[in-house]
Design an enzyme around this catalytic site. Structure first.
Site: not given
Length: 646
Positions: A150, A193, A261, A291, A293, A335, A402-403, A527
């Site tokens: 991912d 995860h 995950q 960061r 997540d 995030e 990036h997303d 992406r």
């Protein structure tokens, strides 16, 4: 003679021995004193937080032994922290607002796309400096399984760097080199995860109860079905459901994001402790910004949405306490993908803070809505909400990352204007694919759901502004207009309250990269269209004003220089919007310690007039250097102005 000589030698040896012993004692005393001072620093910080820390830990776990183990490990992590990082901690402790200044500018990139590996990034730090960037976000670099990562968010080892990117020693070398240049380093800490290839997951899959308890395992579908009644799906099209059946293990396991995950069970104190040990290990490698997540997801309770539960805030608050005791130079970046008024709980309170910074996600999406509609009203409302929040709150602002872009807009407001949610999402996706609304944008959809009509959008800033299309068609007029839109959007972003972050490649107008379709590990994920490798050939053009790269780079450099030189751009300045009486023109004001700047931004491809009336003195337009007052301002298509009060 010989005997006398021997005696003198012995006497000399004794004197040397005494001298050496004295020196050794002095050294040991000094070392002990230093150790005591170090312990005093740790103990003072610990004492300051001890009561709250113990209470919070007990509220989740009620386990004194695990609490004491955690505290002991915190002391060890402090002692293992090198002297340079400890000195940095002390400087930042003495100036807790160090990251809120007007010189903070971020850039995010994938290490391999940017420079091959960590050594490559280190060799490119002069370029980073040239971009006026002093904060780099290294996209996920910890060990992940090929093809099931991912994008790096399925970590199999929190203490190992992906081999293709380097090693932990390379990371320490990179962070040290960055610190010498005054550059801060951010990394992703994926704590919701692990990968199914993580050591814990492998042992859990083999039926080891201790490790199964670190995840959410169920023998049959009954309990998962109860969760599914209230827990929404993250990726209903590409990864439907919240659980995965493991035929070899004979159990279901909770997998909120993707089947590979596995969600961690933070009700287990062993999970929290071990993840905090990983957190401190990474902090001691020289990371400045962690960061967190997917932070809203980290606590799960049946009969809830498993999002934003109170225990999440307890965990984040404990992370803040742990960092303030062991490594207070560290910043926590949350995030949290929600509208600003709903993310603010993740800042905590002034007395009990949680995250230092959060992403301004909704404003980003609303910005592109504004580009597609040429209507600033919703964006103005969004900015008014952000501007009304306490000045202590720091948002990271960006145009692209990036997303993908999810169209999580304020549809309640849009519906009062007769705009329906489904039809508007369809329009936005059509517009940015280049199919509607006189669009010049190019890009692709991600996770398109034919049933709900929902989808997310992927593309680089330059491609969404029309630079890709104009270049392909060799249309110089269209290219000039696309460059103006690109620079106007960056100028507007710099005027927002908070810290601007560039996505690597945006500084040279890098367009979509369609080569991802040729890679079987990437082809299913659109992406990757905006995750292309840095084109260093194009980057060589930054000094050529006749190239697209040169025009964008120089335009951004001018904006960055203005931002660094004008103190009104500090994060805690007063910021507000001003009515322009034209739906296509946005006006933002900033004020700090007697200085004032007014920004005007035309989101239309047509010339407009901003009917503002700032008559409180003389002004100078900072881009042109001309004296010009912000009264009834004519503003060209996709144009912008920065007016400074003299």
């Amino acid at each position: 003679m010989r005997a006398g000589g021997d005696y003198k030698n012995v006497e000399g040896d004794l004197k040397m021995t005494k001298k050496s012993a004295a020196k050794k004692v002095k050294k040991n005393v000094k070392k002990a004193a230093q150790s005591l001072r170090a312990e005093d620093v740790f103990q003072k910080r610990f004492d300051r937080h001890q009561d709250e820390f113990r209470r919070l830990y007990a509220s989740l776990y009620g386990n004194d032994a695990m609490y004491e183990e955690l505290c002991g490990h915190m002391r060890q992590s402090y002692e293992a922290r090198n002297k340079e990082l400890k000195a940095l901690d002390e400087r930042r402790e003495s100036d807790p607002n160090w990251y809120k200044l007007n010189d903070m500018l971020g850039m995010m990139f994938y290490i391999d796309n940017f420079a091959g590996n960590m050594k490559g990034v280190e060799s490119r730090l002069d370029y980073v400096e040239r971009c006026n960037v002093n904060y780099i976000h290294l996209m996920p670099f910890l060990d992940t399984p090929e093809g099931r990562s991912d994008g790096g968010y399925a970590v199999s080892d929190f203490r190992k760097v992906q081999e293709k990117l380097g090693s932990m020693e390379d990371l320490e070398s990179l962070t040290a080199a960055c610190h010498k240049k005054g550059i801060n380093v951010c990394m992703d800490f994926v704590m919701n995860h692990t990968s199914e290839d993580h050591e814990w997951a492998k042992k859990a899959r083999q039926g080891e109860g201790e490790y199964m308890s670190r995840y959410f395992f169920f023998e049959n579908a009954y309990e998962p079905s109860l969760y599914d009644k209230t827990v929404p799906q993250v990726f209903p099209t590409t990864a439907p459901g919240n659980f995965t059946w493991l035929a070899d293990a004979g159990h279901f396991v909770m997998t909120t994001f993707y089947p590979y995950q596995w969600d961690l069970n933070y009700k287990n104190p062993r999970v929290f402790n071990e993840m905090m040990y990983n957190f401190l290990y990474l902090a001691n490698r020289g990371i400045d910004i962690i960061r967190i997540d997917a932070v809203p997801y980290i606590w799960k309770e049946m009969n809830t949405s498993c999002r934003n539960l109170p225990q999440v805030h307890t965990i984040v608050r404990m992370m803040r306490i742990i960092s303030e005791i062991v490594c207070p130079g560290i910043l926590l970046l949350g995030e949290v993908v929600m509208e600003p008024e709903k993310v603010v709980p993740y800042f905590g309170t002034v007395e009990k803070p949680e995250c230092h910074m959060l992403y301004n996600v909704t404003t980003m999406a609303t910005t592109w809505h504004t580009v597609a509609t040429r209507d600033v009203r919703l964006l103005k409302k969004q900015l008014d909400i952000v501007n009304s929040l306490p000045k202590e709150y720091v948002f990271l602002n960006y145009l692209r990352c990036h997303d993908d872009i999810g169209w999580g807009l304020d549809y309640g407001t849009l519906m009062t204007e007769g705009i329906g949610e489904r039809s508007h999402k369809q329009y936005l996706n059509d517009y940015f694919q280049g199919y509607a609304g006189g669009s010049n944008s190019r890009g692709e959809l991600y996770n398109a759901d034919p049933v709900t009509g929902d989808a997310r959008f992927c593309g680089t800033t330059a491609s969404m502004c029309g630079i890709e299309k104009a270049g392909f068609e060799k249309d110089d007029v269209a290219m000039a207009k696309a460059i103006k839109l690109d620079l106007m959007l960056h100028a507007y972003m710099f005027m927002q309250s908070g810290i601007p972050v560039l996505y690597s490649g945006d500084e040279v107008a890098q367009v979509n990269d369609y080569s991802y379709k040729e890679n079987p590990n990437k082809a299913v994920d659109s992406r990757y269209i905006h995750r292309g490798s840095m084109n260093w050939e194009l980057a060589r053009n930054i000094d050529d004003p006749d190239t697209v790269e040169g025009k964008i780079f120089e335009g951004l450099a001018r904006l960055e220089q203005i931002r660094k030189s004008e103190k009104v751009f500090v994060s805690n300045a007063d910021t507000w919007t001003i009515e322009t009486w034209d739906q296509s023109v946005l006006c933002i004001g900033r004020y700090f310690e007697g200085e004032k700047i007014i920004g005007l931004f035309n989101f239309s491809e047509f010339d407009k007039t901003a009917w503002i009336n700032e008559t409180d003195g003389d002004y100078m337009e900072l881009i042109s250097g001309e004296k010009k007052n912000p009264v009834g301002v004519d503003i060209p298509a996709y144009g912008f102005y920065y007016f400074k009060k003299l």
